[in-house]
Structure formats: structure tokens, C-alpha cells
Design a protein around this motif. Structure first.
Motif, mmCIF file in Angstrom:
data_model
loop_
_atom_site.group_PDB
_atom_site.id
_atom_site.type_symbol
_atom_site.label_atom_id
_atom_site.label_comp_id
_atom_site.label_asym_id
_atom_site.label_seq_id
_atom_site.Cartn_x
_atom_site.Cartn_y
_atom_site.Cartn_z
ATOM 1 N N PHE A 75 1.333 -1.274 -0.110
ATOM 2 C CA PHE A 75 -0.378 0.022 0.247
ATOM 3 C C PHE A 75 0.800 1.448 -0.291
ATOM 4 C CE2 PHE A 75 -2.796 3.326 1.806
ATOM 5 C CZ PHE A 75 -3.324 3.730 1.674
ATOM 6 N N HIS A 76 1.889 1.162 1.543
ATOM 7 C CA HIS A 76 2.746 2.838 0.987
ATOM 8 C C HIS A 76 3.932 2.553 -0.347
ATOM 9 C CE1 HIS A 76 1.835 3.607 4.786
ATOM 10 N NE2 HIS A 76 2.192 2.518 5.304
ATOM 11 N N LYS A 77 3.641 1.438 -0.748
ATOM 12 C CA LYS A 77 4.580 1.749 -2.183
ATOM 13 C C LYS A 77 3.834 2.304 -3.073
ATOM 14 C CE LYS A 77 8.889 -0.110 -0.907
ATOM 15 N NZ LYS A 77 10.443 0.556 -1.649
ATOM 16 N N LEU A 78 2.605 1.923 -3.320
ATOM 17 C CA LEU A 78 1.698 1.744 -4.438
ATOM 18 C C LEU A 78 1.308 3.960 -4.237
ATOM 19 C CD1 LEU A 78 -0.416 -1.206 -4.880
ATOM 20 C CD2 LEU A 78 1.310 -0.155 -6.997
ATOM 21 N N ILE A 79 1.126 4.005 -3.687
ATOM 22 C CA ILE A 79 0.446 5.440 -3.056
ATOM 23 C C ILE A 79 2.182 6.356 -3.557
ATOM 24 C CG2 ILE A 79 -0.084 7.544 -1.376
ATOM 25 C CD1 ILE A 79 -2.309 4.940 -2.517
ATOM 26 N N ALA A 80 2.871 5.850 -2.812
ATOM 27 C CA ALA A 80 4.321 6.498 -3.273
ATOM 28 C C ALA A 80 4.615 6.684 -4.554
ATOM 29 C CB ALA A 80 6.102 5.707 -2.382
ATOM 30 N N LEU A 81 4.323 5.708 -5.612
ATOM 31 C CA LEU A 81 4.661 5.860 -6.863
ATOM 32 C C LEU A 81 2.940 6.283 -7.842
ATOM 33 C CD1 LEU A 81 5.393 1.559 -7.322
ATOM 34 C CD2 LEU A 81 7.097 3.938 -8.095
ATOM 35 N N TYR A 82 2.230 6.377 -7.259
ATOM 36 C CA TYR A 82 1.481 6.498 -8.036
ATOM 37 C C TYR A 82 0.113 7.591 -6.333
ATOM 38 C CZ TYR A 82 1.965 2.847 -10.609
ATOM 39 O OH TYR A 82 2.512 1.426 -11.451
ATOM 40 N N PHE A 85 -4.137 8.266 -6.862
ATOM 41 C CA PHE A 85 -4.780 7.817 -5.975
ATOM 42 C C PHE A 85 -5.657 8.092 -4.823
ATOM 43 C CE2 PHE A 85 -3.362 4.905 -9.241
ATOM 44 C CZ PHE A 85 -4.491 5.105 -9.979
ATOM 45 N N LYS A 86 -4.367 9.205 -3.618
ATOM 46 C CA LYS A 86 -4.782 8.881 -2.693
ATOM 47 C C LYS A 86 -5.650 10.798 -2.390
ATOM 48 C CE LYS A 86 -2.808 9.791 1.765
ATOM 49 N NZ LYS A 86 -1.668 9.733 2.795
ATOM 50 N N GLU A 87 -5.401 11.287 -3.818
ATOM 51 C CA GLU A 87 -5.450 12.910 -3.412
ATOM 52 C C GLU A 87 -7.661 12.695 -2.994
ATOM 53 O OE1 GLU A 87 -5.175 14.507 -7.281
ATOM 54 O OE2 GLU A 87 -2.575 14.392 -6.931
ATOM 55 N N GLY A 88 -7.268 13.772 -2.126
ATOM 56 C CA GLY A 88 -8.177 14.118 -1.440
ATOM 57 C C GLY A 88 -9.414 13.130 -0.794
ATOM 58 N N ARG A 89 -8.174 12.430 -0.137
ATOM 59 C CA ARG A 89 -8.386 10.933 0.808
ATOM 60 C C ARG A 89 -7.414 11.355 1.966
ATOM 61 N NH1 ARG A 89 -9.157 9.017 -4.466
ATOM 62 N NH2 ARG A 89 -11.005 7.687 -5.008
#
Length: 91
Positions: A75-82, A85-89
Motif C-alpha cells: 500500500f505504501h509503495k503504491l501510494i508513493a508510486l501513484y 490515487f490518494k488525492e482528496g482522501r
């Protein structure tokens, strides 16, 4: 299954358990790709299952704990790469 799932799994194993454990998992999982994965490739999910089972046998940690730890790591790796997907959450 996307290759990034495999590459990040092996990175997590190395980070948490060391290189010797990664080597053990690759050598003892019966992988047709010999543990060589690319983030953009696609691979059978059975190879991931085999690696998780081998890691479980090597570490004696419950499979559910290993999967949960990997989920957190990924999860942390994917959020760092993309980060989009976390914007506004908030959670």
C-alpha cells in the motif's frame, strides 16, 4: 498478476527478513521464472502463492500475518508510486 506485485514482494522479503531469505524463497518455490520478474510483466498468481507458502515455511510466521504485512508494505509503495490515487482522501 502484475509484475510489480512480485517485485515488491521480493523487496519486502529482503527488507524484513534479509537476502538469505529471499534467496531461499526463490530457490525453494519452484518458480518457472527463477524469481526474475519485471514490474511491467504479467505472471501466474500461483507463483505468488508458492512464494508466500515458502516464506511461511522458512519463517514459521502465520500466512495471514505475512499477507497483512505485505499488504501494508505494498500500500505504501503504491501510494508513493501513484500519489494521484490518494488525492482528496484522508483515510
Amino acid at each position: 498478476m502484475k509484475g510489480i506485485i512480485f517485485t515488491e514482494f521480493l523487496e519486502m522479503v529482503e527488507e524484513k527478513f534479509g537476502y538469505e531469505t529471499v534467496d531461499h524463497v526463490i530457490e525453494n518455490s519452484g518458480l518457472p521464472h527463477d524469481g526474475i520478474y519485471t514490474a511491467v510483466g504479467k505472471y501466474p498468481h500461483e507463483e505468488m502463492v508458492s512464494m508466500v507458502l515458502t516464506l511461511h515455511q522458512k519463517t514459521s510466521l502465520p500466512i495471514s500475518d505475512l499477507l497483512q504485512e505485505y499488504g501494508r508494505y505494498l500500500f505504501h509503495k503504491l501510494i508513493a508510486l501513484y500519489p494521484k490515487f490518494k488525492e482528496g482522501r484522508s483515510s
